[in-house]
Design a protein around this motif. Structure first.
Motif, PDB file in Angstrom:
ATOM      1  N   ASN A  93      53.615  42.554 -12.723  1.00 16.26           N
ATOM      2  CA  ASN A  93      53.987  41.396 -11.913  1.00 16.26           C
ATOM      3  C   ASN A  93      55.453  41.389 -11.507  1.00 16.26           C
ATOM      4  O   ASN A  93      55.914  40.438 -10.861  1.00 16.26           O
ATOM      5  N   ILE A  94      56.192  42.428 -11.894  1.00 17.17           N
ATOM      6  CA  ILE A  94      57.535  42.596 -11.344  1.00 17.17           C
ATOM      7  C   ILE A  94      57.442  42.947  -9.862  1.00 17.17           C
ATOM      8  O   ILE A  94      58.289  42.579  -9.045  1.00 17.17           O
ATOM      9  N   ILE A  95      56.367  43.659  -9.489  1.00 21.96           N
ATOM     10  CA  ILE A  95      56.198  44.152  -8.122  1.00 21.96           C
ATOM     11  C   ILE A  95      55.068  43.442  -7.381  1.00 21.96           C
ATOM     12  O   ILE A  95      55.161  43.201  -6.170  1.00 21.96           O
ATOM     13  N   LEU A  96      54.003  43.085  -8.096  1.00 15.34           N
ATOM     14  CA  LEU A  96      52.785  42.579  -7.451  1.00 15.34           C
ATOM     15  C   LEU A  96      52.988  41.388  -6.509  1.00 15.34           C
ATOM     16  O   LEU A  96      52.326  41.319  -5.467  1.00 15.34           O
ATOM     17  N   PRO A  97      53.869  40.423  -6.818  1.00 18.88           N
ATOM     18  CA  PRO A  97      54.012  39.290  -5.895  1.00 18.88           C
ATOM     19  C   PRO A  97      54.428  39.682  -4.476  1.00 18.88           C
ATOM     20  O   PRO A  97      54.097  38.975  -3.516  1.00 18.88           O
ATOM     21  N   PHE A  98      55.132  40.814  -4.309  1.00 23.41           N
ATOM     22  CA  PHE A  98      55.467  41.272  -2.962  1.00 23.41           C
ATOM     23  C   PHE A  98      54.192  41.581  -2.172  1.00 23.41           C
ATOM     24  O   PHE A  98      54.056  41.220  -1.001  1.00 23.41           O
ATOM     25  N   PHE A  99      53.252  42.274  -2.843  1.00 28.67           N
ATOM     26  CA  PHE A  99      51.988  42.600  -2.181  1.00 28.67           C
ATOM     27  C   PHE A  99      51.128  41.350  -2.003  1.00 28.67           C
ATOM     28  O   PHE A  99      50.380  41.239  -1.038  1.00 28.67           O
ATOM     29  N   GLY A 100      51.237  40.418  -2.962  1.00 25.53           N
ATOM     30  CA  GLY A 100      50.497  39.162  -2.833  1.00 25.53           C
ATOM     31  C   GLY A 100      50.936  38.375  -1.621  1.00 25.53           C
ATOM     32  O   GLY A 100      50.114  37.805  -0.896  1.00 25.53           O
ATOM     33  N   GLY A 101      52.246  38.343  -1.376  1.00 30.68           N
ATOM     34  CA  GLY A 101      52.750  37.655  -0.189  1.00 30.68           C
ATOM     35  C   GLY A 101      52.284  38.317   1.092  1.00 30.68           C
ATOM     36  O   GLY A 101      51.916  37.645   2.061  1.00 30.68           O
ATOM     37  N   TYR A 102      52.285  39.652   1.091  1.00 35.88           N
ATOM     38  CA  TYR A 102      51.814  40.392   2.269  1.00 35.88           C
ATOM     39  C   TYR A 102      50.332  40.112   2.510  1.00 35.88           C
ATOM     40  O   TYR A 102      49.891  39.953   3.660  1.00 35.88           O
ATOM     41  N   LEU A 103      49.553  40.035   1.414  1.00 34.41           N
ATOM     42  CA  LEU A 103      48.125  39.763   1.546  1.00 34.41           C
ATOM     43  C   LEU A 103      47.881  38.367   2.105  1.00 34.41           C
ATOM     44  O   LEU A 103      46.962  38.157   2.906  1.00 34.41           O
ATOM     45  N   MET A 106      48.370  38.611   5.777  1.00 33.76           N
ATOM     46  CA  MET A 106      47.335  39.378   6.457  1.00 33.76           C
ATOM     47  C   MET A 106      46.003  38.624   6.529  1.00 33.76           C
ATOM     48  O   MET A 106      45.357  38.577   7.573  1.00 33.76           O
ATOM     49  N   LEU A 107      45.592  38.043   5.393  1.00 38.67           N
ATOM     50  CA  LEU A 107      44.266  37.434   5.298  1.00 38.67           C
ATOM     51  C   LEU A 107      44.273  35.923   5.460  1.00 38.67           C
ATOM     52  O   LEU A 107      43.217  35.325   5.674  1.00 38.67           O
ATOM     53  N   GLY A 108      45.411  35.323   5.323  1.00 38.35           N
ATOM     54  CA  GLY A 108      45.475  33.867   5.312  1.00 38.35           C
ATOM     55  C   GLY A 108      45.516  33.355   3.881  1.00 38.35           C
ATOM     56  O   GLY A 108      45.009  34.001   2.954  1.00 38.35           O
ATOM     57  N   ALA A 109      46.119  32.189   3.713  1.00 38.42           N
ATOM     58  CA  ALA A 109      46.329  31.651   2.373  1.00 38.42           C
ATOM     59  C   ALA A 109      45.021  31.379   1.631  1.00 38.42           C
ATOM     60  O   ALA A 109      44.900  31.675   0.439  1.00 38.42           O
ATOM     61  N   SER A 110      44.019  30.838   2.312  1.00 32.74           N
ATOM     62  CA  SER A 110      42.767  30.459   1.645  1.00 32.74           C
ATOM     63  C   SER A 110      42.030  31.675   1.091  1.00 32.74           C
ATOM     64  O   SER A 110      41.612  31.677  -0.069  1.00 32.74           O
ATOM     65  N   ARG A 111      41.877  32.705   1.913  1.00 32.56           N
ATOM     66  CA  ARG A 111      41.173  33.905   1.456  1.00 32.56           C
ATOM     67  C   ARG A 111      41.937  34.608   0.346  1.00 32.56           C
ATOM     68  O   ARG A 111      41.358  35.044  -0.656  1.00 32.56           O
ATOM     69  N   ALA A 112      43.251  34.733   0.529  1.00 30.64           N
ATOM     70  CA  ALA A 112      44.066  35.399  -0.487  1.00 30.64           C
ATOM     71  C   ALA A 112      44.016  34.627  -1.804  1.00 30.64           C
ATOM     72  O   ALA A 112      43.902  35.220  -2.882  1.00 30.64           O
ATOM     73  N   PHE A 113      44.081  33.296  -1.727  1.00 33.35           N
ATOM     74  CA  PHE A 113      44.028  32.461  -2.928  1.00 33.35           C
ATOM     75  C   PHE A 113      42.709  32.665  -3.658  1.00 33.35           C
ATOM     76  O   PHE A 113      42.669  32.741  -4.897  1.00 33.35           O
ATOM     77  N   SER A 114      41.617  32.776  -2.916  1.00 33.92           N
ATOM     78  CA  SER A 114      40.300  33.006  -3.522  1.00 33.92           C
ATOM     79  C   SER A 114      40.238  34.369  -4.205  1.00 33.92           C
ATOM     80  O   SER A 114      39.652  34.510  -5.293  1.00 33.92           O
TER      81      SER A 114
END
Length: 201
Positions: A93-103, A106-114
């Motif tokens: 999780n030092i790096i993962l949030p960067f990819f989470g923000g990109y996701l 790309m997909l929108g907050a609702s889909r990414a949150f799911s």
């Protein structure tokens, strides 16, 4: 003869919006700029669901801490093995949030949150199963899977609330989401040891 100071009022002009051309222009602008999500009362149920998800997030994250003694006795974990339960979660999780923000972009907050929530559920199921069969490696795997969604869910919640509370109660929504999520930690610290002592790990 009328006084020099008297004057006739000019006739009232027809309202501009009666002009068919202007009316069409207004309709076109409404189509180009549809009502925002923040104008809907649905933003409050969205906030409630986001808070509920974050409560579950913190409850499961702090679960090993609340059950430290019980876990060490049940699964025969030494201090180093126990501490690794948090290490395998934190390092990615030092790096993962960067990819989470990109996701989220790309997909929108609702889909990414799911998607992030599904990682939490899957990871906790694997962790619980590994604990039940006393497999330290499955417990580690469960924490890694859980970590794929843990911090990313906080990113997704921020983006989701930004979508639904733009130009509205943004600060209030963010504050409630953070404050209420900590209820999960409190409930976990109080309830989990009681359940473990009465029903077993």
């Amino acid at each position: 003869m009328a006084n020099s100071g008297d004057y006739e009022r000019p006739p009232l002009q027809e309202p501009l919006f009666d002009d068919p051309a202007l009316a069409k222009k207004d309709e076109k602008e409404e189509e180009e700029f549809p009502p925002m999500k923040s104008d809907s009362l649905m933003r409050w149920p969205v906030l409630m669901l986001s808070c509920t998800a974050m409560i579950g997030n913190y409850y499961c994250y702090d679960n090993p801490a609340a059950l430290k003694t019980q876990l060490q006795e049940f699964a025969n974990l030494n201090e180093q093995q126990y501490n690794l339960l948090y290490t395998v979660y934190s390092i990615p999780n030092i790096i993962l949030p960067f990819f989470g923000g990109y996701l989220c972009d790309m997909l929108g907050a609702s889909r990414a949150f799911s998607i992030f929530a599904s990682f939490l559920v899957g990871g906790q199921v694997v962790f619980a199963f590994g604990t039940s069969i006393k497999s330290i490696y499955l417990m580690y795997l469960g924490r890694v899977i859980y970590g794929l969604g843990g911090e990313n869910m906080a990113v997704g919640a921020s983006v989701l609330l930004n979508d639904w509370f733009t130009n509205k109660e943004m600060a209030l929504a963010m504050a409630l989401n953070v404050a209420v999520s900590r209820i999960g930690s409190v409930v976990n610290n109080i309830l989990s040891p009681i359940l473990a002592d009465s029903a077993g790990v």
